[in-house]
Design an enzyme around this catalytic site. Structure first.
Site, PDB file in Angstrom:
ATOM      1  N   CYS A  50       0.836  -1.198   0.048  1.00 49.38           N
ATOM      2  CA  CYS A  50       0.019   0.022   0.083  1.00 49.38           C
ATOM      3  C   CYS A  50       0.750   1.277   0.068  1.00 49.38           C
ATOM      4  O   CYS A  50       1.309   1.665   1.195  1.00 49.38           O
ATOM      5  CB  CYS A  50      -0.940  -0.037   1.189  1.00 49.38           C
ATOM      6  SG  CYS A  50      -1.965   1.380   1.360  1.00 49.38           S
ATOM      7  N   CYS A  53      -0.362   4.017   2.249  1.00 46.60           N
ATOM      8  CA  CYS A  53      -0.330   3.754   3.276  1.00 46.60           C
ATOM      9  C   CYS A  53       1.125   4.131   4.263  1.00 46.60           C
ATOM     10  O   CYS A  53       1.394   4.666   5.026  1.00 46.60           O
ATOM     11  CB  CYS A  53      -0.883   2.390   4.030  1.00 46.60           C
ATOM     12  SG  CYS A  53      -2.294   1.834   3.429  1.00 46.60           S
ATOM     13  N   ASP A  54       1.973   3.791   3.315  1.00 44.41           N
ATOM     14  CA  ASP A  54       3.397   3.584   3.736  1.00 44.41           C
ATOM     15  C   ASP A  54       4.453   4.424   3.009  1.00 44.41           C
ATOM     16  O   ASP A  54       5.643   4.596   3.499  1.00 44.41           O
ATOM     17  CB  ASP A  54       3.958   2.369   3.631  1.00 44.41           C
ATOM     18  CG  ASP A  54       3.175   1.259   4.344  1.00 44.41           C
ATOM     19  OD1 ASP A  54       2.723   1.508   5.804  1.00 44.41           O
ATOM     20  OD2 ASP A  54       2.763   0.033   3.820  1.00 44.41           O
TER      21      ASP A  54
END
Length: 219
Positions: A50, A53-54
């Site tokens: 992701c 996300c990261d």
């Protein structure tokens, strides 16, 4: 959910904790899971599925995105805004993403496409340090800090095999109304056959399945 059966018109849903529930109708909305990169080192810290996300953890660092479709190129473009360099690794000789995304990637200076490249190993003690490739059938190492995998997804339909009709990719065969090959069983969201898999279409599927289930129960 551990298993699903139907006997004499009644569904039984078996839970992983050993309990079960029964009903005349089931709406199946188990979604999909990321397709994993099954190579040595894929469990190291720094391997992500992701980018949104990261990605923030890789400010001014070097990363690789593995994949060649729309999601992979979108991830590479997103990461290019914060990472120092983004390698875009694809096993084929051309990307599968739409032309607009390919044009944007080509115009982004810190994205380096690497085509005809197959990842063979992710190297590191505890965290990602390098990605080993077979690039045009020759070994090559990329020194980097993170690997983002975008090679598609698989439907969570193992529980329905042998129960409902699935397509060649394992998605539940169902139309906009959610109706499957099994009376009383409806499929909603990414788990069913459809052209577009987004939150907005999944929400619409849920509403359609509720209406279809109500109609089924009343008749």
């Amino acid at each position: 959910m551990a298993a699903l059966t139907k006997t004499d018109g009644i569904f039984t849903v078996f839970m992983k904790d050993g309990t079960s529930v029964t009903g005349k109708s089931v709406i199946y909305a188990a979604g999909t899971s990321y397709r994993r990169l099954e190579i040595p080192g894929s469990q190291l810290l720094g391997v992500s599925y992701c980018a949104t996300c990261d990605g923030a953890f890789y400010q001014n660092k070097t990363v690789a995105v593995v994949g060649g479709g729309d999601t992979a190129l979108e991830d590479a473009l997103y990461l290019s805004r914060m990472a120092k360099q983004v390698y875009l690794v694809h096993r084929r000789d051309a990307f599968r993403a739409n032309a607009s995304l390919q044009k944007q990637v080509a115009q982004t200076g810190n994205i380096v496409p690497i085509l005809c490249a197959v990842p063979t190993e992710i190297v590191g003690e505890k965290h990602v340090e390098a990605l080993k490739l077979l690039h045009n059938d020759k070994p090559e190492d990329l020194q980097l800090d993170g690997v983002f995998v975008a090679i598609g997804s698989v439907p969570n339909t193992e529980l329905l095999r042998g129960i409902a009709a699935l397509d060649a990719s394992g998605y539940v065969v169902a139309g906009e109304d959610g109706v499957t090959s099994v009376s009383g069983l409806f499929a909603a969201g990414d788990v069913r056959t459809k052209l577009l898999r987004q939150v907005v279409t999944a929400v619409a599927d849920g509403a359609n399945c509720v209406a279809s289930a109500e109609k089924y129960l009343l008749h």
